[in-house]
Write a protein that holds these residues in place. Structure first.
Motif, PDB file in Angstrom:
ATOM      1  N   HIS A   1       0.736  -1.323   0.003  1.00  0.00           N
ATOM      2  CA  HIS A   1       0.091  -0.191  -0.097  1.00  0.00           C
ATOM      3  C   HIS A   1       0.823   1.375   0.065  1.00  0.00           C
ATOM      4  N   GLN A   2       2.052   1.058   0.572  1.00  0.00           N
ATOM      5  CA  GLN A   2       2.945   2.330   0.615  1.00  0.00           C
ATOM      6  C   GLN A   2       3.339   2.787  -0.690  1.00  0.00           C
ATOM      7  N   LEU A   3       3.740   1.606  -1.558  1.00  0.00           N
ATOM      8  CA  LEU A   3       4.356   1.725  -2.761  1.00  0.00           C
ATOM      9  C   LEU A   3       3.212   2.186  -3.681  1.00  0.00           C
ATOM     10  N   ASN A   4       2.028   1.604  -3.535  1.00  0.00           N
ATOM     11  CA  ASN A   4       0.805   2.348  -4.418  1.00  0.00           C
ATOM     12  C   ASN A   4       0.616   3.730  -4.216  1.00  0.00           C
ATOM     13  N   VAL A   5       0.821   4.334  -2.970  1.00  0.00           N
ATOM     14  CA  VAL A   5       0.553   5.808  -2.696  1.00  0.00           C
ATOM     15  C   VAL A   5       1.550   6.333  -3.266  1.00  0.00           C
ATOM     16  N   LEU A   6       2.776   6.048  -3.139  1.00  0.00           N
ATOM     17  CA  LEU A   6       3.881   6.614  -4.042  1.00  0.00           C
ATOM     18  C   LEU A   6       3.478   6.875  -5.431  1.00  0.00           C
TER      19      LEU A   6
ATOM     20  N   ARG B   1       1.318  10.414   6.285  1.00  0.00           N
ATOM     21  CA  ARG B   1       1.881   9.522   7.328  1.00  0.00           C
ATOM     22  C   ARG B   1       2.476   8.337   6.499  1.00  0.00           C
ATOM     23  N   THR B   2       1.764   7.935   5.370  1.00  0.00           N
ATOM     24  CA  THR B   2       2.156   6.624   4.596  1.00  0.00           C
ATOM     25  C   THR B   2       3.643   6.878   4.247  1.00  0.00           C
ATOM     26  N   ILE B   3       3.973   8.064   3.839  1.00  0.00           N
ATOM     27  CA  ILE B   3       5.230   8.462   2.818  1.00  0.00           C
ATOM     28  C   ILE B   3       6.128   8.579   4.094  1.00  0.00           C
ATOM     29  N   ARG B   4       5.936   9.303   5.037  1.00  0.00           N
ATOM     30  CA  ARG B   4       6.773   9.484   6.189  1.00  0.00           C
ATOM     31  C   ARG B   4       6.920   8.141   6.897  1.00  0.00           C
ATOM     32  N   ASP B   5       6.171   7.219   7.124  1.00  0.00           N
ATOM     33  CA  ASP B   5       6.531   5.869   7.474  1.00  0.00           C
ATOM     34  C   ASP B   5       7.752   5.014   6.595  1.00  0.00           C
ATOM     35  N   LEU B   6       7.505   5.439   5.169  1.00  0.00           N
ATOM     36  CA  LEU B   6       8.192   4.800   4.227  1.00  0.00           C
ATOM     37  C   LEU B   6       9.632   5.228   4.218  1.00  0.00           C
ATOM     38  N   GLU B   7       9.692   6.700   4.466  1.00  0.00           N
ATOM     39  CA  GLU B   7      10.977   7.440   4.468  1.00  0.00           C
ATOM     40  C   GLU B   7      11.751   6.836   5.815  1.00  0.00           C
ATOM     41  N   ALA B   8      11.034   6.732   6.867  1.00  0.00           N
ATOM     42  CA  ALA B   8      11.635   6.167   8.132  1.00  0.00           C
ATOM     43  C   ALA B   8      12.168   4.729   7.860  1.00  0.00           C
TER      44      ALA B   8
ATOM     45  N   PRO C   1      15.210  10.629   2.668  1.00  0.00           N
ATOM     46  CA  PRO C   1      14.183  11.451   2.114  1.00  0.00           C
ATOM     47  C   PRO C   1      13.488  11.197   0.873  1.00  0.00           C
ATOM     48  N   LEU C   2      12.233  10.965   0.621  1.00  0.00           N
ATOM     49  CA  LEU C   2      11.734  10.470  -0.573  1.00  0.00           C
ATOM     50  C   LEU C   2      11.031  11.653  -1.365  1.00  0.00           C
ATOM     51  N   VAL C   3      10.559  12.739  -0.427  1.00  0.00           N
ATOM     52  CA  VAL C   3       9.945  14.014  -1.103  1.00  0.00           C
ATOM     53  C   VAL C   3      10.419  15.023  -0.369  1.00  0.00           C
ATOM     54  N   ASN C   4      10.506  16.259  -1.154  1.00  0.00           N
ATOM     55  CA  ASN C   4      10.746  17.693  -0.688  1.00  0.00           C
ATOM     56  C   ASN C   4       9.470  18.202  -0.496  1.00  0.00           C
ATOM     57  N   ARG C   5       9.320  18.946   0.756  1.00  0.00           N
ATOM     58  CA  ARG C   5       7.953  19.553   0.971  1.00  0.00           C
ATOM     59  C   ARG C   5       8.256  20.997   0.904  1.00  0.00           C
ATOM     60  N   SER C   6       7.243  21.824   0.441  1.00  0.00           N
ATOM     61  CA  SER C   6       7.290  23.375   0.271  1.00  0.00           C
ATOM     62  C   SER C   6       6.072  23.697   0.217  1.00  0.00           C
TER      63      SER C   6
END
Length: 316
Positions: free
Chosen positions: A4-9, A34-41, A46-51
């Motif tokens: 499900h994490q990969l599907n979200v990505l 939360r899913t992306i942060r869990d995957l990064e952890a 880091p997988l994404v840059n947030r702005s």
């Protein structure tokens, strides 16, 4: 990593934002964050840059998206395969097709396939190898019907030959060079040729070099069969088409083959798929329909139909 994490990505990559992905998946933006942060952890990168303007993928994120697409596509294929075993096949089949192959053989193959699997949704991509291979690589396309660049035959893709054919020089009817019998007579002409980003050398460079001739000075390139036909019909440009395309009704009405005696290039057409990944039963059915169309055409007693296949040598 979880499915499900990969599907979200992948959904974020496809839609361009977390909010858009949330709407697509019918989840809240907070849940996707939360899913992306869990995957990064889990991965410690880091997988994404947030702005304030949104997110972009880091180099780690871009690399993971490529693999995530393959995993998601493979799972979807497995689910479709199980569904097909339980009941009438359904789902979706996505095929990349070289333009001239599509014009010559695709409609009859599609009719044959849908007679057997009416509940399967088909999606076609038209394009040269350099266009469709990236989509094959990331799982967007299930397989490709076309010509594979030699440098990749033994690497990431599997190539199963279907047939071999030859090409000829074509021009509008009434062209001043309509009676030319050799390439040497055509080096001063203006050419319109396909360019395949998957090939190291241009079509013209390979062809004219084979006969010890200088490459023509006036060459234009085209990535669309429709554009090529329109240009050829209203100009004195020349091009090179595979014989099955020349013999198709739509093309024969607009251009004609020149009586060139030189033996022009031989083209091997086959099924291109990701190496190490089995084709689904739905894909295998489509390929068999294509084989049947070609084999029946080669043996046909109908002279008009047989003309389309006269320059084809089936690979067994």
């Amino acid at each position: 990593m979880k499915t499900h994490q990969l599907n979200v990505l992948v959904t974020i990559a496809d839609t361009g934002s977390i909010r858009a992905a949330a709407r697509t998946l019918d989840l809240s933006p907070a849940a996707l964050t939360r899913t992306i942060r869990d995957l990064e952890a889990d991965l410690h990168v880091p997988l994404v840059n947030r702005s304030a303007t949104g997110i972009t993928f880091t180099e780690y994120g871009r690399a993971l998206v490529v693999h995530a697409r393959l995993v998601v596509a493979q799972i979807a294929q497995a689910e479709a395969e199980i569904d097909a075993m339980r009941r009438a096949p359904a789902g979706k089949l996505t095929v990349g097709v070289t333009p001239w192959v599509a014009l010559a053989f695709l409609s009859e193959t599609t009719r044959c396939f849908l007679d057997q699997m009416p509940d399967v949704q088909l999606e076609f991509y038209e394009g040269l190898a350099g266009v469709v291979q990236p989509k094959l690589r990331d799982g967007t396309i299930d397989f490709v019907i076309g010509r594979l660049a030699p440098v990749t035959v033994q690497s990431e893709f599997r190539h199963v030959p279907l047939f071999v054919t030859h090409s000829t020089v074509v021009a509008r009817r009434g062209h001043p060079a309509a009676h030319a019998r050799s390439l040497a007579e055509l080096t001063d002409a203006t050419w319109l040729l396909p360019w395949d980003a998957g090939s190291r050398d241009s079509h013209a460079h390979i062809l004219f070099r084979r006969y010890g001739l200088a490459e023509p000075k006036r060459i234009h390139y085209v990535h669309s069969l429709a554009i090529a036909l329109a240009q050829l019909a209203d100009s004195d440009m020349l091009s090179i088409f595979p014989w099955p395309l020349v013999e198709s009704d739509m093309v024969r009405e607009r251009v004609c083959a020149l009586p060139i005696g030189d033996d022009l290039e031989e083209t091997s057409i086959g099924i291109i798929s990701r190496r190490g990944q089995p084709m689904s039963s739905v894909a295998e059915c489509f390929v068999q329909c294509l084989r049947n169309v070609i084999s029946d055409g080669v043996r046909s007693s109908d002279p008009d139909r047989r003309r389309l296949f006269h320059a084809i040598e089936v690979v067994t």
